[in-house]
Write a protein that holds these residues in place. Structure first.
Motif, PDB file in Angstrom:
ATOM      1  N   ASN A  90       0.810  -1.221   0.000  1.00 55.41           N
ATOM      2  CA  ASN A  90       0.000   0.000   0.000  1.00 55.41           C
ATOM      3  C   ASN A  90       0.844   1.272   0.000  1.00 55.41           C
ATOM      4  O   ASN A  90       0.330   2.373   0.240  1.00 55.41           O
ATOM      5  CB  ASN A  90      -0.993   0.011   1.178  1.00 55.41           C
ATOM      6  CG  ASN A  90      -0.312  -0.101   2.533  1.00 55.41           C
ATOM      7  OD1 ASN A  90       0.852   0.272   2.698  1.00 55.41           O
ATOM      8  ND2 ASN A  90      -1.044  -0.605   3.516  1.00 55.41           N
ATOM      9  N   LYS A 266     -11.847  -1.661   2.824  1.00 56.13           N
ATOM     10  CA  LYS A 266     -10.766  -1.019   2.084  1.00 56.13           C
ATOM     11  C   LYS A 266      -9.859  -0.187   2.978  1.00 56.13           C
ATOM     12  O   LYS A 266      -8.640  -0.101   2.731  1.00 56.13           O
ATOM     13  CB  LYS A 266     -11.329  -0.159   0.954  1.00 56.13           C
ATOM     14  CG  LYS A 266     -12.282   0.952   1.361  1.00 56.13           C
ATOM     15  CD  LYS A 266     -12.886   1.639   0.141  1.00 56.13           C
ATOM     16  CE  LYS A 266     -13.891   2.727   0.515  1.00 56.13           C
ATOM     17  NZ  LYS A 266     -13.239   3.880   1.183  1.00 56.13           N
ATOM     18  N   ASP A 267     -10.408   0.415   4.036  1.00 52.90           N
ATOM     19  CA  ASP A 267      -9.587   1.237   4.919  1.00 52.90           C
ATOM     20  C   ASP A 267      -8.563   0.414   5.701  1.00 52.90           C
ATOM     21  O   ASP A 267      -7.592   0.977   6.228  1.00 52.90           O
ATOM     22  CB  ASP A 267     -10.474   2.013   5.896  1.00 52.90           C
ATOM     23  CG  ASP A 267     -11.307   3.077   5.195  1.00 52.90           C
ATOM     24  OD1 ASP A 267     -10.985   3.414   4.037  1.00 52.90           O
ATOM     25  OD2 ASP A 267     -12.294   3.558   5.792  1.00 52.90           O
ATOM     26  N   LYS A 270      -5.529  -0.021   2.673  1.00 59.10           N
ATOM     27  CA  LYS A 270      -4.806   1.113   2.084  1.00 59.10           C
ATOM     28  C   LYS A 270      -4.067   1.891   3.165  1.00 59.10           C
ATOM     29  O   LYS A 270      -4.371   1.796   4.364  1.00 59.10           O
ATOM     30  CB  LYS A 270      -5.761   2.010   1.318  1.00 59.10           C
ATOM     31  CG  LYS A 270      -6.779   2.775   2.157  1.00 59.10           C
ATOM     32  CD  LYS A 270      -7.763   3.504   1.266  1.00 59.10           C
ATOM     33  CE  LYS A 270      -8.704   4.423   2.045  1.00 59.10           C
ATOM     34  NZ  LYS A 270      -8.016   5.627   2.541  1.00 59.10           N
ATOM     35  N   ASP A 275      -5.055   5.781  -1.983  1.00 58.33           N
ATOM     36  CA  ASP A 275      -6.147   4.831  -2.171  1.00 58.33           C
ATOM     37  C   ASP A 275      -5.743   3.602  -2.974  1.00 58.33           C
ATOM     38  O   ASP A 275      -6.513   2.653  -3.076  1.00 58.33           O
ATOM     39  CB  ASP A 275      -7.314   5.520  -2.891  1.00 58.33           C
ATOM     40  CG  ASP A 275      -7.986   6.578  -2.032  1.00 58.33           C
ATOM     41  OD1 ASP A 275      -8.304   6.266  -0.868  1.00 58.33           O
ATOM     42  OD2 ASP A 275      -8.185   7.701  -2.516  1.00 58.33           O
ATOM     43  N   ASN A 402      -7.354   0.810  -7.375  1.00 59.57           N
ATOM     44  CA  ASN A 402      -7.709   2.082  -6.749  1.00 59.57           C
ATOM     45  C   ASN A 402      -8.981   1.861  -5.950  1.00 59.57           C
ATOM     46  O   ASN A 402     -10.079   1.735  -6.508  1.00 59.57           O
ATOM     47  CB  ASN A 402      -7.918   3.159  -7.810  1.00 59.57           C
ATOM     48  CG  ASN A 402      -8.134   4.544  -7.210  1.00 59.57           C
ATOM     49  OD1 ASN A 402      -8.519   4.675  -6.048  1.00 59.57           O
ATOM     50  ND2 ASN A 402      -7.887   5.574  -7.995  1.00 59.57           N
ATOM     51  N   THR A 403      -8.844   1.815  -4.641  1.00 54.23           N
ATOM     52  CA  THR A 403      -9.985   1.497  -3.776  1.00 54.23           C
ATOM     53  C   THR A 403     -10.998   2.630  -3.712  1.00 54.23           C
ATOM     54  O   THR A 403     -12.088   2.447  -3.163  1.00 54.23           O
ATOM     55  CB  THR A 403      -9.506   1.158  -2.356  1.00 54.23           C
ATOM     56  OG1 THR A 403      -8.846   2.309  -1.789  1.00 54.23           O
ATOM     57  CG2 THR A 403      -8.539  -0.022  -2.370  1.00 54.23           C
ATOM     58  N   ALA A 404     -10.655   3.810  -4.256  1.00 49.91           N
ATOM     59  CA  ALA A 404     -11.591   4.933  -4.254  1.00 49.91           C
ATOM     60  C   ALA A 404     -12.572   4.867  -5.415  1.00 49.91           C
ATOM     61  O   ALA A 404     -13.576   5.600  -5.415  1.00 49.91           O
ATOM     62  CB  ALA A 404     -10.823   6.255  -4.306  1.00 49.91           C
TER      63      ALA A 404
END
Length: 510
Positions: A90, A266-267, A270, A275, A402-404
């Motif tokens: 990450n 996801k938090d 990352k 993200d 891209n987790t966003a």
């Protein structure tokens, strides 16, 4: 070059590329063919698209390829002498920041004595792994009970801080694995049986509960292997027509794999301020193996393993070790870490496959001419700027997500991922190579990429950031590159709508 020869060239090129795929990553390197229990077949990493779970990321690592449902009497348990891992970078430095380690134990019932029947006044052990119908966790009719542990390691995979993952309700740190889908008589409702083995878990350092599942699934990959290996035995009129993307049978559609699946917020994956995460899976064996010429009674007692862990399998982006890495370096690649991938850079910047196709087909000047192939470097080694490239990145091979970017419901997903989204002018940037979903047709997407489709899309203004040399004039095939396919449609493979997403495995009997 006339149109007829162009169509023939494209057909053979496409099939030659796909033949290397070996069903994504099944049996992709010389050594791994000797140890199928640690052969990683596919790796997926995507924002969960199950309703109400869009804050989660799903990680799926599949192992042990080409399982037949009828593969008894021992079926396909995992190797207790192996270490299976899923790694997350990450920070963009090509080193793991978080690793999830899976270890397995396969134990005979009755405290290791196994199941026996009274035969003529003597208790005699049975030869099957089951003695009757199975429907429950730890079912009394199972002679072999399979279980596993999950450990989260923060920092270096061998020297970092390790903590056990625990069941969210019971606090147990050992999880039961379902037996494989033996058949309808043994397990009448396998879907319901397997669902009992989806475990809610607490991951140290993560405030949101996660899920874990390990068990047999139907192989989610789609490819036309048999026809390809039979000297490209397919009609050109089919495999060059985009309207016929599902004209051929999926030759691995009746095979199973063993899935290691995690769903994590996801938090928890990352880093602060970034993200984008990178991911890959590895399997390792002990450096030493001693075979006992007189094994004791029990389960898998013939082998004694010891010494340091040695990585023998590695998988991030699909197809890399199949159609990019040279044969002499396939085992080397499987043992390497992403931080050391500079040694393989020439395979990406100056790929041999297009040149081999020109030689095989006696059709020069059909491969892209933009060297170094920065379009492939971006796709496979750094991520696409503005989509899934970290702010600072060490070029290395892994899936990047891209987790966003919000997930897209299954029905609206573009089977060609970002490539398809570009062509359609849509809004689905949640697919391959931004991570990988089970529906993403990575064979067709990779065909488009390797034959220059991204450079056609990049235009003359470098609008996608692949470099000024990556432009339509560098692609002899032009827009035809977007039409390549292997005649098997990944989008019609049966999948589940919820975690663990992969379909119920093919049973031994129906």
């Amino acid at each position: 070059m006339n149109a007829r020869r162009t169509r023939s060239a494209l057909a053979v090129a496409l099939l030659c590329i796909a033949c290397g795929a070996q069903a994504s990553s099944h049996r992709e390197a010389p050594f791994i063919t000797t140890v199928p229990k640690v052969d990683a077949t596919d790796f997926y990493m995507f924002r969960s698209y199950e309703a109400g779970r869009d804050g989660m990321v799903t990680l799926i690592a599949n192992y042990l390829p080409l399982q037949d449902g009828y593969g008894g009497p021992n079926y396909f348990s995992m190797d207790p002498n192996a270490l299976y891992e899923i790694h997350i970078d990450n920070s963009g430095d090509a080193k793991e920041d978080i690793s999830f380690q899976f270890r397995f134990k396969n134990k005979l019932s009755n405290n290791g004595a196994g199941t026996s029947l009274s035969i003529g006044g003597k208790q005699v052990g049975i030869p099957l792994i089951q003695s009757g119908a199975v429907s429950n966790v730890k079912d009394a009719n199972l002679q072999v009970n399979e279980s596993y542990t999950v450990t989260v390691v923060r920092g270096d995979r061998r020297g970092g801080t390790a903590q056990a993952v625990a069941h969210a309700t019971s606090g147990a740190t050992t999880f039961d694995k379902p037996v494989d889908n033996i058949g309808k008589k043994t397990i009448a409702d396998y879907a319901a049986y397997a669902a009992q083995h989806v475990h809610p878990v607490n991951i140290p350092g993560c405030s949101t509960p996660a899920k874990v599942f390990v068990g047999q699934r139907q192989d989610p990959f789609a490819v036309n292997l048999g026809t390809i290996f039979d000297l490209v035995n397919a009609p050109v009129s089919v495999i060059t027509d985009p309207a016929l993307i599902n004209a051929a049978p999926n030759t691995v559609g009746d095979k199973n794999v063993t899935t290691l699946a995690l769903e994590i917020h996801k938090d928890c994956l990352k880093a602060a301020g970034s993200d984008v995460i990178g991911g890959w899976t590895t399997a390792s064996l002990r450096q030493g193996r001693l075979l006992d010429p007189k094994p004791a009674s029990g389960h898998q007692t013939a082998e004694k393993a010891g010494g340091a862990w040695v990585q023998v399998s590695r998988l991030g982006m699909p197809l890399v070790n199949e159609v990019v890495i040279g044969l002499k370096d396939k085992d080397k690649f499987n043992s390497a870490k992403p931080k050391d991938d500079a040694q393989f850079a020439d395979y990406v910047t100056n790929p041999t496959l297009p040149a081999l196709l020109e030689i095989a087909l006696a059709l020069p000047n059909t491969a892209p001419t933009n060297f170094p192939r920065n379009d492939l470097v971006t796709t496979f080694l750094t991520g696409i700027k503005g989509v899934n490239q970290p702010a600072t990145v060490t070029p290395s091979e892994m899936l990047r997500l891209n987790t966003a970017i919000a997930p897209v419901a299954f029905a609206q997903q573009n089977r060609l991922g970002i490539v398809g989204n570009i062509l359609a002018g849509g809004s689905d940037n949640a697919g391959y190579p931004n991570g990988r979903r089970p529906k993403d047709d990575v064979v067709d997407i990779s065909l488009v990429a390797v034959m220059g489709g991204l450079c056609v899309a990049n235009g003359d203004t470098d609008k996608l950031g692949f470099g000024a040399a990556c432009k339509p004039s560098a692609v002899p095939l032009g827009a035809t590159a977007f039409k390549l396919h292997d005649a098997v449609d990944q989008a019609v493979v049966p999948l589940l709508a919820a975690f663990p997403y992969l379909n119920t495995p093919i049973p031994g009997t129906k």
